[in-house]
Design an enzyme around this catalytic site. Structure first.
Site, PDB file in Angstrom:
ATOM      1  N   GLY A  71      36.185 -53.590 -47.533  1.00 45.75           N
ATOM      2  CA  GLY A  71      36.781 -52.150 -47.356  1.00 45.75           C
ATOM      3  C   GLY A  71      37.856 -52.306 -46.144  1.00 45.75           C
ATOM      4  N   THR A  72      37.316 -53.021 -45.079  1.00 42.80           N
ATOM      5  CA  THR A  72      38.133 -53.368 -43.998  1.00 42.80           C
ATOM      6  C   THR A  72      39.460 -54.112 -44.350  1.00 42.80           C
ATOM      7  OG1 THR A  72      36.105 -53.347 -42.603  1.00 42.80           O
ATOM      8  CG2 THR A  72      37.926 -54.326 -41.668  1.00 42.80           C
ATOM      9  N   ASN A 151      31.157 -41.384 -43.711  1.00 42.87           N
ATOM     10  CA  ASN A 151      30.175 -42.233 -43.723  1.00 42.87           C
ATOM     11  C   ASN A 151      28.684 -41.832 -42.882  1.00 42.87           C
ATOM     12  OD1 ASN A 151      32.170 -43.046 -41.863  1.00 42.87           O
ATOM     13  ND2 ASN A 151      30.947 -44.588 -41.028  1.00 42.87           N
ATOM     14  N   GLN A 181      32.970 -44.906 -49.002  1.00 46.48           N
ATOM     15  CA  GLN A 181      31.741 -44.093 -49.206  1.00 46.48           C
ATOM     16  C   GLN A 181      32.048 -43.207 -50.220  1.00 46.48           C
ATOM     17  OE1 GLN A 181      29.050 -44.842 -47.841  1.00 46.48           O
ATOM     18  NE2 GLN A 181      29.273 -46.038 -45.908  1.00 46.48           N
ATOM     19  N   SER A 201      34.795 -50.724 -51.309  1.00 49.37           N
ATOM     20  CA  SER A 201      33.993 -52.133 -50.987  1.00 49.37           C
ATOM     21  C   SER A 201      32.862 -52.169 -51.826  1.00 49.37           C
ATOM     22  CB  SER A 201      33.607 -51.732 -49.377  1.00 49.37           C
ATOM     23  OG  SER A 201      32.758 -52.845 -49.139  1.00 49.37           O
ATOM     24  N   GLY A 202      32.712 -53.317 -52.102  1.00 51.30           N
ATOM     25  CA  GLY A 202      31.453 -53.553 -53.193  1.00 51.30           C
ATOM     26  C   GLY A 202      30.032 -53.518 -52.878  1.00 51.30           C
ATOM     27  N   THR A 239      42.089 -68.025 -52.891  1.00 54.73           N
ATOM     28  CA  THR A 239      41.403 -68.162 -54.201  1.00 54.73           C
ATOM     29  C   THR A 239      40.421 -66.814 -54.546  1.00 54.73           C
ATOM     30  OG1 THR A 239      41.691 -70.396 -54.012  1.00 54.73           O
ATOM     31  CG2 THR A 239      40.149 -70.086 -55.783  1.00 54.73           C
ATOM     32  N   CYS A 324      28.024 -49.899 -37.354  1.00 55.33           N
ATOM     33  CA  CYS A 324      28.999 -50.501 -36.453  1.00 55.33           C
ATOM     34  C   CYS A 324      28.618 -50.202 -35.466  1.00 55.33           C
ATOM     35  CB  CYS A 324      30.638 -50.274 -37.236  1.00 55.33           C
ATOM     36  SG  CYS A 324      30.773 -50.898 -38.842  1.00 55.33           S
TER      37      CYS A 324
END
Ligand code: PLP
Length: 379
Positions: A71-72, A151, A181, A201-202, A239, A324
């Site tokens: 996500g960042t 978040n 989120q 984000s995964g 890649t 964080c």
């Protein structure tokens, strides 16, 4: 260590079985999608199918979706290259004071490069309005960045309404949304927000860490952040992380195949809040959260880092704010102007649709013991 009693799904989620299986399969079939033989062509085909699956969840065309590492990265790409694309408009950015560091630190870096940033302040409930945003817009505003779900509080920001207001003011202003989120946590597909850019984000949705995506609306031109071999239509070199991408798509498919997930998460959150209030009467709710999976509470006068450590020693995982922060007071709760004792004792709880009542009961009992055994700064 045994499996913890985990109430920190906003920090990260366990990797889903479907994602692990898809990842192992992709690791076994290891071809580089850019190579020119059949084995590699199959890898490219799988990435194409995975992109289609994630795009379906967004409601966008696969051509508008670019895989990233997190996500960042998506936030950095959208904001840094978004303001650059709109440089002729000016050097003013509007965002909120409650964004994730991925947005805030990017904005601060741009301030050092001569951009001016307006940070919209939330009210005591963590809310920001379209009127506030409209009032901050200027003729030189190049970009707006607003998160979908906070978040730390679980508050849903009125992004769709804000997009309308911004585009009515000036359609050329780019609108980025950090939906890390919000992805798969709200009933509407993200395309309905109407933004130009969306980062997800995964690892917040059951995929492993190391994969995300940026939606770039057709017609919006962003230069790449990473230059190199020209993967992702020349916009994101490197890649393709075939295994992470396969796992991300598998997690997305599994989420979509479970339409009851949002109600289940909301129900267990409600149950947990009522159990906590019963077990620890001095507990106050900072934000019940609009999103089904996040809420914020406080034990006024206690030190949240100490509570987090004491609970952690009993195998119960909660957060004193965004992961964080690493012990620093939450900028989100501070921006909400909470009284100091509330800030000190603030905890973020976050849920999975599969969180259980037994886990909630264990959390309530551990929190009661912590509150009984620890001293407050109020006494
Ligand atoms: N934005 C928000 C709202 C988040 O909660 C997070 C992670 O906690 C991020 C961005 C960063 O995402 P990632 O960890 O994938 O870089």
């Amino acid at each position: 260590m045994e499996q913890p009693i985990y109430f920190d799904y906003a920090a990260t989620t366990p990797v889903r079985r479907e994602s692990m299986d898809a990842m192992m399969e992709a690791l076994r079939r290891f071809g580089n999608p850019s190579s020119r033989y059949e084995y590699a062509r199959q890898a490219a085909l799988r990435v194409k199918e995975d992109r289609e699956a994630v795009a379906r969840a967004f409601g966008c065309s696969p051509a508008e979706l670019f895989f990233t590492s997190c996500g960042t990265e998506g936030d950095n790409w959208a904001i840094r290259r978004g303001v650059e694309a709109n440089r002729r408009k000016g050097k003013h950015i509007v965002t909120t004071a409650i964004e994730h560091a991925a947005v805030l630190e990017t904005c601060r870096d741009l301030e050092r490069q001569g951009y001016e940033v307006t940070y919209l302040k939330p009210d005591r409930a963590g809310r920001i309005t379209a009127e506030q945003l409209t009032a901050a817009l200027r003729p030189d505003t190049a970009l707006v960045s607003m998160m979908l779900v906070n978040n730390e509080t679980g508050v849903i920001l009125p992004v769709a309404e804000c997009v309308k207001a911004v585009k009515a003011f000036d359609p050329a202003i780019l609108f980025h949304c950090d939906a890390v989120q919000g992805f798969l946590k709200t009933p509407e597909p993200l395309i309905r927000l109407g933004t130009d850019l969306v980062a997800v984000s995964g690892h917040k949705v059951g995929a492993p860490k190391g994969v995300g995506a940026l939606y770039i609306k057709k017609g919006v031109r962003l230069r790449p952040l990473l230059t190199g071999g020209g993967q992702e239509e020349g916009l994101r070199s490197g890649t393709e992380a075939t295994a992470q991408i396969a796992a991300f798509a598998a997690a997305v498919r599994a989420n979509l195949a479970d339409p009851g997930r949002l109600e289940r998460a909301a129900a267990i959150k409600e149950y947990t809040l009522s159990k906590l209030k019963e077990a620890v009467p001095k507990l106050e709710v900072i934000s019940p959260g609009d999103a089904p999976h996040i809420c914020a509470v406080t034990l006024p006068g206690y030190k949240s880092e100490v509570i987090v450590r004491v609970l952690g020693d009993r195998g119960v995982c909660v957060s004193s704010g965004s992961a964080c922060h690493k012990g620093k007071p939450s900028h989100v709760f501070a921006a909400m102007n909470l009284p100091k004792p509330w800030l000190d004792g603030a905890l973020r709880l976050s849920f999975s649709p599969d969180s259980t009542q037994e886990e909630a009961d264990a959390l309530a009992s551990a929190l009661k013991d912590a509150a009984d055994s620890l001293f407050t700064t109020l006494s």
